[in-house]
Scaffold this active site. Structure first.
Site, PDB file in Angstrom:
ATOM      1  N   ASP A 307     -24.113  22.182  40.778  1.00  0.00           N
ATOM      2  CA  ASP A 307     -22.845  22.889  40.887  1.00  0.00           C
ATOM      3  C   ASP A 307     -23.008  24.097  41.796  1.00  0.00           C
ATOM      4  OD1 ASP A 307     -20.615  21.758  38.981  1.00  0.00           O
ATOM      5  OD2 ASP A 307     -22.536  21.456  38.017  1.00  0.00           O
ATOM      6  N   ASN A 317     -26.794  23.499  37.151  1.00  0.00           N
ATOM      7  CA  ASN A 317     -26.247  22.166  36.910  1.00  0.00           C
ATOM      8  C   ASN A 317     -25.850  22.042  35.440  1.00  0.00           C
ATOM      9  OD1 ASN A 317     -25.645  19.605  38.208  1.00  0.00           O
ATOM     10  ND2 ASN A 317     -27.208  18.708  36.898  1.00  0.00           N
ATOM     11  N   LYS A 318     -25.340  20.894  35.081  1.00  0.00           N
ATOM     12  CA  LYS A 318     -24.862  20.636  33.726  1.00  0.00           C
ATOM     13  C   LYS A 318     -25.941  20.958  32.690  1.00  0.00           C
ATOM     14  CE  LYS A 318     -21.969  18.711  30.681  1.00  0.00           C
ATOM     15  NZ  LYS A 318     -21.619  17.272  30.698  1.00  0.00           N
TER      16      LYS A 318
END
Length: 410
Positions: A307, A317-318
């Site tokens: 991201d 990121n996630k």
């Protein structure tokens, strides 16, 4: 009053416009979406939309995903009245086989509708399904590459309708601030505004160019990652979340995939289904199990989306990315982040987002449910972009470029 469907087929930020041929009974020679009569219940017009895509373009259900069905548009013209049901589909390619009802088809930015001789109400129908600021702010399904393209589309369409740059700038600020964790949204909006002159028309032109460039960058990053996987002989790739860039890389990499479900949205399930439909050997697992499977030798490499990539080289990121990266380090498995250069932040700011409440009972229990987390740079083997694998110096140089773009709003 007759009901008709008008379908806008989108790929890479452009939509397909069709010029009606002499084989149709009305509006010959005018530009339109893919259209046809609703033959059943107007409340179930998606069936008619998909039928028309198949009959007029040869685009089958597996070739296009429904994005949005818009509110109906009432149209009156030269004594005729009808109700238009607009639809937006995302096409997986620009392949099309036009029927005799279509004299020509073109993939254009939707703003071209305003400059062409079209069927009545076409721009209004498009705006009923076009992305909005809320699309960018509220999406919890797609990755930031997809969301940043939608942000550029919103900026492009707003500029086409605006009467001043101030009006466009207001939309740009809302888009820039809508997803603070997603660097690509901020960087791509900033670039359009920084490179534009003072009039909305300049912003529109820059946004259209940025959309085309961004779509190619995301595709190129995926191609680079797939090439790297093949060159290094990785046979099984582990991943999580829903990065469209990673998904495209896995489709082309000729390797099997180990995919976690990615709670709370479960978008990993859709990734696994998409890969399976493309003939990729795929295994779906739980978020909790993925690190152990990687540590136990269940993958040759880990591909993460991003991201954001911070100026330091840390990857955002996630949630769930960090334990997988730690497990990979223990097993000496490389971790590669795959993204366009526009995901590199101009600073080291990390802005988290919450995935929602975990508990709604009556006990005094606090909760933490972050949507994103930071993977330190020393756990990341490389950041694969459209221009190749970036090292620390390369990331720093890109970060400096992006930091300068924000000056448009000083």
């Amino acid at each position: 009053m007759p009901h008709v469907v008008t379908v806008f087929l989108r790929n890479g930020g452009r939509v397909l416009l069709a010029r009606r041929s002499e084989a149709v009974g009305t509006y010959q020679g005018r530009w339109a979406g893919v259209s046809g009569y609703v033959e059943g219940d107007p409340d179930d017009a998606e069936r008619d939309a998909r039928r028309e895509l198949d009959e007029e373009l040869g685009v089958r259900e597996a070739d296009a995903d429904l994005v949005r069905a818009g509110a109906p548009v009432s149209v009156a013209d030269e004594g005729r009245e009808w109700t238009v049901h607009p639809f937006l589909f995302d096409a997986r390619s620009r392949d099309a086989d036009p029927s005799e009802e279509l004299a020509a088809v073109e993939w254009v930015h939707p703003t071209a509708i305003r400059d062409r001789e079209t069927v009545p109400g076409l721009w209004t129908a498009y705006r009923r399904v076009a992305p909005a600021v809320e699309t960018v702010a509220d999406d919890e399904t797609h990755g930031s590459a997809w969301i940043s393209l939608r942000a550029l589309e919103v900026l492009r369409d707003a500029a086409a309708e605006a009467d001043s740059r101030d009006a466009v700038a207001s939309v740009a600020r809302r888009l820039r601030d809508a997803r603070p964790s997603m660097a690509a949204v901020e960087n791509r909006v900033n670039r359009v505004m920084a490179d534009s002159e003072t009039d909305p028309e300049s912003v529109r032109r820059r946004a259209e160019g940025a959309i085309d460039t961004a779509a190619k960058a995301d595709d190129s990053a995926a191609a680079r990652a797939a090439e790297l996987v093949r060159e290094r002989g990785f046979d099984r790739i582990a991943t999580l979340s829903r990065s469209g860039t990673v998904l495209a890389a896995l489709e082309a990499a000729e390797a099997s995939a180990l995919v976690s479900e990615s709670r709370p949205g479960g978008e990993g399930v859709g990734v696994a289904e998409r890969l399976a439909r493309r003939g990729v050997s795929v295994t779906l697992t739980t978020d909790a199990a993925l690190p152990g499977l990687v540590a136990g030798g269940g993958a040759d490499a880990v591909l993460l989306g991003a991201d954001s990539v911070l100026a330091s080289g840390d990857v955002v990121n996630k949630a769930g990315s960090l334990p997988v990266a730690l497990a990979a380090a223990r097993a000496d498995v490389p971790v590669l982040a795959v993204c366009a250069r526009d995901k590199v932040r101009g600073d080291d700011r990390f802005v988290g987002e919450s995935a929602g409440a975990l508990y709604d009972g009556k006990a005094a229990i606090g909760t933490e449910n972050p949507l994103f987390e930071v993977v330190p740079a020393d756990l990341v083997s490389g950041v694969v972009t459209e221009s190749g694998v970036l090292d620390a110096d390369g990331i720093g140089a890109v970060a400096a470029e992006h930091a300068a773009l924000a000056a448009w709003d000083d």
